[in-house]
Design a protein around this motif. Structure first.
Motif, PDB file in Angstrom:
ATOM      1  N   LEU A 180       7.507 -14.270 -11.082  1.00  0.00           N
ATOM      2  CA  LEU A 180       8.150 -13.531 -12.166  1.00  0.00           C
ATOM      3  C   LEU A 180       7.323 -13.549 -13.447  1.00  0.00           C
ATOM      4  N   GLU A 181       6.324 -14.387 -13.498  1.00  0.00           N
ATOM      5  CA  GLU A 181       5.528 -14.526 -14.716  1.00  0.00           C
ATOM      6  C   GLU A 181       4.813 -13.236 -15.106  1.00  0.00           C
ATOM      7  N   THR A 182       4.517 -12.384 -14.125  1.00  0.00           N
ATOM      8  CA  THR A 182       3.779 -11.157 -14.417  1.00  0.00           C
ATOM      9  C   THR A 182       4.674  -9.918 -14.541  1.00  0.00           C
ATOM     10  N   VAL A 183       5.986 -10.115 -14.436  1.00  0.00           N
ATOM     11  CA  VAL A 183       6.919  -8.989 -14.565  1.00  0.00           C
ATOM     12  C   VAL A 183       7.110  -8.660 -16.050  1.00  0.00           C
ATOM     13  N   GLU A 184       6.950  -7.405 -16.397  1.00  0.00           N
ATOM     14  CA  GLU A 184       7.102  -6.990 -17.785  1.00  0.00           C
ATOM     15  C   GLU A 184       8.569  -7.004 -18.202  1.00  0.00           C
ATOM     16  N   ALA A 185       8.804  -7.303 -19.476  1.00  0.00           N
ATOM     17  CA  ALA A 185      10.159  -7.251 -20.030  1.00  0.00           C
ATOM     18  C   ALA A 185      10.646  -5.808 -20.047  1.00  0.00           C
ATOM     19  N   PRO A 186      11.947  -5.584 -20.142  1.00  0.00           N
ATOM     20  CA  PRO A 186      12.463  -4.213 -20.176  1.00  0.00           C
ATOM     21  C   PRO A 186      11.898  -3.432 -21.359  1.00  0.00           C
ATOM     22  N   ALA A 187      11.731  -2.139 -21.166  1.00  0.00           N
ATOM     23  CA  ALA A 187      11.321  -1.275 -22.270  1.00  0.00           C
ATOM     24  C   ALA A 187      12.421  -1.250 -23.320  1.00  0.00           C
ATOM     25  N   ALA A 188      12.062  -0.869 -24.528  1.00  0.00           N
ATOM     26  CA  ALA A 188      13.045  -0.797 -25.610  1.00  0.00           C
ATOM     27  C   ALA A 188      14.219   0.083 -25.189  1.00  0.00           C
ATOM     28  N   LYS A 193       0.829  -1.213   0.000  1.00  0.00           N
ATOM     29  CA  LYS A 193       0.000   0.000   0.000  1.00  0.00           C
ATOM     30  C   LYS A 193       0.864   1.264   0.000  1.00  0.00           C
ATOM     31  N   GLU A 194       2.025   1.192   0.676  1.00  0.00           N
ATOM     32  CA  GLU A 194       2.916   2.356   0.762  1.00  0.00           C
ATOM     33  C   GLU A 194       3.686   2.587  -0.534  1.00  0.00           C
ATOM     34  N   TRP A 195       4.142   1.501  -1.180  1.00  0.00           N
ATOM     35  CA  TRP A 195       5.045   1.653  -2.319  1.00  0.00           C
ATOM     36  C   TRP A 195       4.350   1.675  -3.683  1.00  0.00           C
ATOM     37  N   GLU A 196       3.178   1.097  -3.791  1.00  0.00           N
ATOM     38  CA  GLU A 196       2.509   1.107  -5.103  1.00  0.00           C
ATOM     39  C   GLU A 196       2.278   2.525  -5.635  1.00  0.00           C
ATOM     40  N   PRO A 197       1.880   3.483  -4.811  1.00  0.00           N
ATOM     41  CA  PRO A 197       1.728   4.856  -5.318  1.00  0.00           C
ATOM     42  C   PRO A 197       3.044   5.478  -5.796  1.00  0.00           C
ATOM     43  N   LYS A 198       4.168   4.867  -5.407  1.00  0.00           N
ATOM     44  CA  LYS A 198       5.479   5.363  -5.833  1.00  0.00           C
ATOM     45  C   LYS A 198       5.950   4.704  -7.131  1.00  0.00           C
ATOM     46  N   GLY A 199       5.058   3.910  -7.746  1.00  0.00           N
ATOM     47  CA  GLY A 199       5.385   3.307  -9.035  1.00  0.00           C
ATOM     48  C   GLY A 199       5.962   1.914  -8.968  1.00  0.00           C
ATOM     49  N   VAL A 200       5.947   1.294  -7.785  1.00  0.00           N
ATOM     50  CA  VAL A 200       6.482  -0.054  -7.632  1.00  0.00           C
ATOM     51  C   VAL A 200       5.357  -1.069  -7.852  1.00  0.00           C
ATOM     52  N   LYS A 201       5.614  -2.046  -8.717  1.00  0.00           N
ATOM     53  CA  LYS A 201       4.647  -3.107  -8.981  1.00  0.00           C
ATOM     54  C   LYS A 201       5.034  -4.348  -8.179  1.00  0.00           C
ATOM     55  N   PHE A 202       4.033  -5.003  -7.606  1.00  0.00           N
ATOM     56  CA  PHE A 202       4.272  -6.187  -6.779  1.00  0.00           C
ATOM     57  C   PHE A 202       3.745  -7.433  -7.491  1.00  0.00           C
ATOM     58  N   HIS A 203       4.500  -8.532  -7.331  1.00  0.00           N
ATOM     59  CA  HIS A 203       4.179  -9.765  -8.036  1.00  0.00           C
ATOM     60  C   HIS A 203       4.386 -10.973  -7.115  1.00  0.00           C
ATOM     61  N   ALA A 204       3.521 -11.968  -7.271  1.00  0.00           N
ATOM     62  CA  ALA A 204       3.697 -13.226  -6.559  1.00  0.00           C
ATOM     63  C   ALA A 204       4.679 -14.142  -7.280  1.00  0.00           C
TER      64      ALA A 204
END
Length: 400
Positions: free
Chosen positions: A110-118, A97-108
């Motif tokens: 690695l399957e939901t982690v996005e690949a690096p941007a170009a 709850k504290e870090w999500e507003p700071k742009g941090v995404k949480f995952h259970a």
């Protein structure tokens, strides 16, 4: 430090080619023409606030202490999975709850982690259980990470580290280790002084834990890999990194019998016997003629201040220099941090600057396609475990 810089630069160029080959044509074009100004970090294995090493790494990134890196993702399988409904899971939910507003995404996972941007760089910082590291390394690389920061010792055995190394090199993803003593002030000072003293000079690295004698049975059980793969592995990494010690070039090992102690204690939980050193002191001489010593004591820091030192001697064996941690300046900083956060693990305060240095060097190097100064490679980690596996039975035999 004998880093193979050209090989590492090739690895950086190589993983860029590997990534661009998996992107869509438009993304490939953008990747080749753009360059990230900051490295994104994924922390894998966060743990609880104030307790987990992964959490502290993430905390430093969120607080902006590492200018070359930012935290974008946290992967925490337990507190976002099977342990979600436990009291500790509820505490972790507050962090989300504290870090999500700071742009941090949480995952259970690695399957939901996005690949690096170009054109981006994504560093996976793995800080889970050592036994899980071989699997996690493969998962973060397959998820698109462009470099890996792996907490020491990297894996339980030499064989597993060798398999991990081969996999990472085949994927052309560089892997560096979180051996913080490689960049610690007292070590840097001792190395500089030894070089200044010149031929025949040698250094003794001393490390201390704060266990009480009656706590050693639990210590032996919890750290069943043994002192040289656990507490003193930092010192062995220094020997490999800066003195060229390897598992196959040790000509002589001289234990300090009067100082050292090896015990067999019964684990309080399992009831099994565990044999390990509670104190060990030894001097290693390589086939190249280099001499260096290590002393480690599980019960040597009863004040709990994280006391370690490095003693430099000249060719005649006379002490010419001694550097310690924490020094007076660091003690003052630690005292202030402990007063502000008394419930955090004490070593977070003690090693705060080292952790920042490692991540800052890692992020800056990734962006430039260079090797981070002073950081141990996964090859150094592998050789460190080889040295530990060579020395442990030899020293135990010598102390009988």
């Amino acid at each position: 430090m004998a880093l193979r810089i050209n090989g590492i630069r090739s690895a950086f160029r190589g993983f860029a080619r590997t990534r661009s080959a998996t992107l869509a044509p438009s993304e490939t074009s953008a990747s080749m023409s753009s360059k990230a100004s900051v490295a994104d970090y994924i922390v894998v294995g966060c743990g609880l606030p104030g307790r987990g090493m992964g959490w502290y790494h993430a905390h430093q990134l969120v607080e902006g202490k590492c200018g070359s890196g930012r935290l974008t993702d946290v992967v925490e399988p337990w507190f976002l999975g099977g342990g979600k409904d436990t009291p500790a899971g509820a505490a972790f939910a507050l962090l989300v709850k504290e870090w999500e507003p700071k742009g941090v995404k949480f995952h259970a996972s690695l399957e939901t982690v996005e690949a690096p941007a170009a054109g981006g760089q994504k560093v996976a910082l793995i800080s889970g259980r050592t036994a899980d590291n071989p699997r996690l390394l493969e998962e973060v690389v397959n998820a698109g990470s462009t470099a890996v920061f792996l907490e020491k010792p990297g894996a339980p055995t030499v064989g597993e580290l060798e398999t991990m190394t081969a996999f990472a090199k085949a994927k052309e993803v560089p892997v560096f280790m979180g051996y913080n003593k490689n960049v610690t002030k007292y070590v840097r000072e001792a190395l500089a002084k030894e070089a200044e003293v010149g031929a025949g000079a040698s250094t003794t690295f001393c490390a201390n834990n704060a266990y009480k004698p009656h706590e050693l049975d639990e210590c032996f059980e919890r750290n069943a890999e043994g002192m040289l793969k656990n507490m003193a592995v930092h010192e062995l990494a220094l020997l490999v990194t800066y003195y060229g010690v390897r598992g196959d070039n040790i000509a002589k090992v001289e234990p300090d019998v009067g100082y050292s102690s090896c015990q067999t204690l019964k684990g309080p939980d399992s009831g099994k016997d565990f044999t390990d050193f509670d104190k060990i002191g030894f001097t290693v001489t390589t086939t190249e003629g280099k001499t260096v010593s290590v002393y480690a004591d599980r019960c040597g820091d009863q004040a709990g201040g994280g006391y370690s030192e490095a003693v430099v001697s000249d060719a005649a064996g006379n002490e010419v220099f001694r550097s310690v941690t924490p020094d007076a300046e660091l003690k003052a900083l630690v005292s202030a941090k402990q007063a502000e956060h008394p419930d955090w693990m004490p070593y977070f305060h003690l090693q705060d600057a080292d952790y920042v240095t490692l991540k800052e060097r890692m992020g800056a190097a990734v962006l430039k396609g260079e090797a981070p100064e002073g950081m141990a490679t996964i090859d150094v980690a592998t050789e460190t475990l080889k040295v530990a596996e060579y020395l442990t039975p030899l020293l135990q035999k010598q102390l009988k």
